[in-house]
Design an enzyme around this catalytic site. Structure first.
Site, PDB file in Angstrom:
ATOM      1  N   ASP A 101      95.216 -38.693 -23.633  1.00 59.30           N
ATOM      2  CA  ASP A 101      95.225 -37.486 -24.132  1.00 59.30           C
ATOM      3  C   ASP A 101      93.937 -36.686 -23.764  1.00 59.30           C
ATOM      4  OD1 ASP A 101      93.483 -38.803 -25.987  1.00 59.30           O
ATOM      5  OD2 ASP A 101      94.532 -37.882 -27.796  1.00 59.30           O
ATOM      6  N   ASP A 104      86.534 -37.225 -23.554  1.00 54.77           N
ATOM      7  CA  ASP A 104      85.510 -36.462 -24.007  1.00 54.77           C
ATOM      8  C   ASP A 104      84.084 -37.034 -23.613  1.00 54.77           C
ATOM      9  OD1 ASP A 104      83.646 -35.395 -25.948  1.00 54.77           O
ATOM     10  OD2 ASP A 104      85.157 -35.551 -27.469  1.00 54.77           O
ATOM     11  N   PHE A 158      87.110 -28.575 -30.998  1.00 49.47           N
ATOM     12  CA  PHE A 158      88.154 -29.644 -31.567  1.00 49.47           C
ATOM     13  C   PHE A 158      89.533 -29.201 -31.571  1.00 49.47           C
ATOM     14  CE2 PHE A 158      89.960 -32.588 -34.663  1.00 49.47           C
ATOM     15  CZ  PHE A 158      89.576 -33.716 -33.901  1.00 49.47           C
TER      16      PHE A 158
END
Length: 188
Positions: A101, A104, A158
């Protein structure tokens, strides 16, 4: 839930178009493969992405899931990912497309690439819906003829929606949105 979103980064239509483009790129790269590629989705965040992606790849393929936990219910990765649900499919000698997904820090991705390599995958590509490269700490190494497919470059916010969550919520939003900080700062 909508009131918890500061702004929408990518709409449902933008997501659909980009997933179609990624599927086309992947199909082109694997059309001559002797064996169907194995799409390994990282649960739970990539479940919507992989479902949309594989339905748009017009080739024989195999789908499986792996789970790696590093976030818990917070907004920061612990930096120590661990495989908590392993594959059912044997990937030995196969081309694997690891479907994430969001990439990071790179810790989870590096861990999973190493895990799949140890299982004998002949090549490992990564298809990341979002790439938050500004937060990269670990530079992962693809395996064999593996490629990196990126949906969108994600700014350092975020984000939730389209399978991505905060404390298991917001996965069902049809877009990618920035979660308002007051929705997570009190519990972190």
């Amino acid at each position: 839930m909508e009131s918890h979103i500061e702004r929408v980064l990518w709409t449902q239509d933008q997501i659909s178009l980009r997933v179609s483009e990624l599927a086309s790129d992947i199909a082109s790269d694997f059309e001559a493969a002797a064996l169907p590629p194995v799409f390994v989705a990282v649960a739970t965040g990539a479940f919507l992405f992989v479902a949309d992606l594989v339905r748009k790849v017009p080739l024989p393929l195999v789908v499986d899931f792996v789970r790696s936990d590093s976030y818990g219910s917070g907004t920061e990765s612990s930096g120590a990912p661990a495989v908590s649900l392993d594959l059912k499919v044997d990937v030995r000698g196969r081309h694997v497309v690891l479907v994430e997904d969001i990439v990071d820090t790179g810790n989870t991705l590096s861990c999973l690439i190493g895990h799949l390599k140890s299982k004998g995958a002949s090549s490992i590509s990564v298809c990341a819906f979002l790439d938050k490269s500004v937060r990269r700490k670990v530079h992962f190494q693809l395996v064999g003829d593996g490629k990196f497919y990126r949906g969108f470059e994600c700014p350092d916010y975020f984000v939730v929606g389209y399978g991505m969550d905060y404390a298991e919520l917001y996965r069902n939003l049809p877009y990618i949105g920035v979660l308002k900080p007051q929705c997570y700062t009190l519990s972190d």
